[in-house]
Scaffold this motif. Structure first.
Motif, PDB file in Angstrom:
ATOM      1  N   THR A  37       0.771  -1.205  -0.161  1.00 24.08           N
ATOM      2  CA  THR A  37       0.135   0.002  -0.104  1.00 24.08           C
ATOM      3  C   THR A  37       0.813   1.143   0.129  1.00 24.08           C
ATOM      4  O   THR A  37       2.065   1.185   0.161  1.00 24.08           O
ATOM      5  CB  THR A  37      -0.845  -0.064   1.276  1.00 24.08           C
ATOM      6  OG1 THR A  37      -0.216   0.259   2.417  1.00 24.08           O
ATOM      7  CG2 THR A  37      -1.911  -1.083   1.312  1.00 24.08           C
ATOM      8  N   GLU A  43      -3.924   3.516  -0.003  1.00 20.57           N
ATOM      9  CA  GLU A  43      -4.464   2.951  -1.129  1.00 20.57           C
ATOM     10  C   GLU A  43      -3.472   1.547  -1.463  1.00 20.57           C
ATOM     11  O   GLU A  43      -2.323   1.504  -1.524  1.00 20.57           O
ATOM     12  CB  GLU A  43      -4.157   3.794  -2.339  1.00 20.57           C
ATOM     13  CG  GLU A  43      -4.632   3.366  -3.693  1.00 20.57           C
ATOM     14  CD  GLU A  43      -4.339   4.407  -4.831  1.00 20.57           C
ATOM     15  OE1 GLU A  43      -5.024   4.184  -5.788  1.00 20.57           O
ATOM     16  OE2 GLU A  43      -3.600   5.214  -4.484  1.00 20.57           O
ATOM     17  N   LEU A  45      -1.689  -0.648  -3.659  1.00 20.74           N
ATOM     18  CA  LEU A  45      -0.876  -0.452  -4.840  1.00 20.74           C
ATOM     19  C   LEU A  45      -0.863  -1.805  -5.681  1.00 20.74           C
ATOM     20  O   LEU A  45      -0.924  -1.724  -6.981  1.00 20.74           O
ATOM     21  CB  LEU A  45       0.456   0.107  -4.536  1.00 20.74           C
ATOM     22  CG  LEU A  45       0.657   1.269  -4.009  1.00 20.74           C
ATOM     23  CD1 LEU A  45       1.745   1.893  -3.859  1.00 20.74           C
ATOM     24  CD2 LEU A  45      -0.130   2.344  -4.981  1.00 20.74           C
ATOM     25  N   SER A 110       2.757   2.661  -9.476  1.00 21.30           N
ATOM     26  CA  SER A 110       3.342   1.199  -9.129  1.00 21.30           C
ATOM     27  C   SER A 110       3.078   0.077 -10.119  1.00 21.30           C
ATOM     28  O   SER A 110       3.689  -0.768 -10.564  1.00 21.30           O
ATOM     29  CB  SER A 110       2.504   0.882  -7.723  1.00 21.30           C
ATOM     30  OG  SER A 110       3.435  -0.329  -7.327  1.00 21.30           O
ATOM     31  N   CYS A 111       2.060   0.459 -11.256  1.00 16.11           N
ATOM     32  CA  CYS A 111       1.570  -0.566 -11.792  1.00 16.11           C
ATOM     33  C   CYS A 111       2.544  -0.506 -13.523  1.00 16.11           C
ATOM     34  O   CYS A 111       2.615   0.527 -13.774  1.00 16.11           O
ATOM     35  CB  CYS A 111       0.006  -0.420 -12.189  1.00 16.11           C
ATOM     36  SG  CYS A 111      -0.504  -1.592 -13.323  1.00 16.11           S
ATOM     37  N   SER A 117      -2.137   2.493  -9.228  1.00 15.89           N
ATOM     38  CA  SER A 117      -2.195   1.231  -8.613  1.00 15.89           C
ATOM     39  C   SER A 117      -2.497   0.122  -9.359  1.00 15.89           C
ATOM     40  O   SER A 117      -3.066   0.435 -10.644  1.00 15.89           O
ATOM     41  CB  SER A 117      -3.356   1.260  -7.655  1.00 15.89           C
ATOM     42  OG  SER A 117      -3.991  -0.022  -7.152  1.00 15.89           O
ATOM     43  N   TYR A 120      -6.755  -0.476 -10.683  1.00 19.07           N
ATOM     44  CA  TYR A 120      -7.163   0.625 -11.314  1.00 19.07           C
ATOM     45  C   TYR A 120      -8.674   0.507 -11.867  1.00 19.07           C
ATOM     46  O   TYR A 120      -9.194   1.269 -12.484  1.00 19.07           O
ATOM     47  CB  TYR A 120      -6.381   1.289 -12.470  1.00 19.07           C
ATOM     48  CG  TYR A 120      -5.870   0.058 -13.638  1.00 19.07           C
ATOM     49  CD1 TYR A 120      -6.499  -0.112 -14.888  1.00 19.07           C
ATOM     50  CD2 TYR A 120      -4.824  -0.676 -13.399  1.00 19.07           C
ATOM     51  CE1 TYR A 120      -6.370  -1.194 -15.607  1.00 19.07           C
ATOM     52  CE2 TYR A 120      -4.257  -1.602 -14.219  1.00 19.07           C
ATOM     53  CZ  TYR A 120      -4.990  -1.950 -15.426  1.00 19.07           C
ATOM     54  OH  TYR A 120      -4.743  -2.573 -16.441  1.00 19.07           O
TER      55      TYR A 120
END
Length: 156
Positions: A37, A43, A45, A110-111, A117, A120
């Motif tokens: 997170t 959030e 991630l 991060s993605c 995230s 998404y």
């Protein structure tokens, strides 16, 4: 100088649940699930997996390392993209079979698809249409520019 990270043998329920020994339980494939997170917002991630080496490297370096199930390799998150996850806090759950990382990331994404995230999209629940809904409208970076011709880690 870095100290060697050692895991303890799992001897008793009390040791695992209430003790100070780090005695992670890896699954039959040698993996432990890891929820990551954002430290500032909470959030989610991404969710990944770690083998013993990845968990030890994460603990000793303070940067997230995972085991890529699709590529079957140790993966230092952000080594290619520059979006290295700096671990601010690492927690392990009550029976020590899941890890939670709270991280900071330069560039705030991060993605590998380019979104902040990996989560998404949402899935509508209940009756009606269950078409995926995009919750993030903009990508944080262009994956083609960052990864070039590197193979996509998503396996069909």
């Amino acid at each position: 100088m870095t100290t060697e990270v050692e895991f303890q043998k799992r001897l008793t329920i009390e040791q695992v649940e209430e003790g100070n020994d780090l005695a992670p339980k890896f699954d039959r494939d040698g993996l432990i699930v890891c929820v990551t997170t954002a430290a500032n917002s909470g959030e989610v991630l991404m969710v990944g997996y770690m083998n013993q080496e990845a968990l030890k490297k994460t603990i000793s370096t303070g940067e997230a390392h995972y085991w890529s199930r699709s590529r079957q390799v140790l993966w230092h998150k952000g080594a290619t993209s520059g979006l290295v996850q700096k671990v601010l806090e690492l927690r392990i759950d009550d029976d020590q079979d899941a890890v939670w990382l709270r991280v900071e990331i330069p560039g705030d994404a991060s993605c590998h698809v380019g979104y902040r995230s990996c989560f998404y999209r949402s899935v509508p629940t209940g009756e009606g249409d269950h078409t995926l809904k995009f919750e993030e409208s903009e990508k944080m970076f262009d994956p083609k520019k960052v990864y070039g011709d590197a193979p996509n880690p998503t396996i069909l």
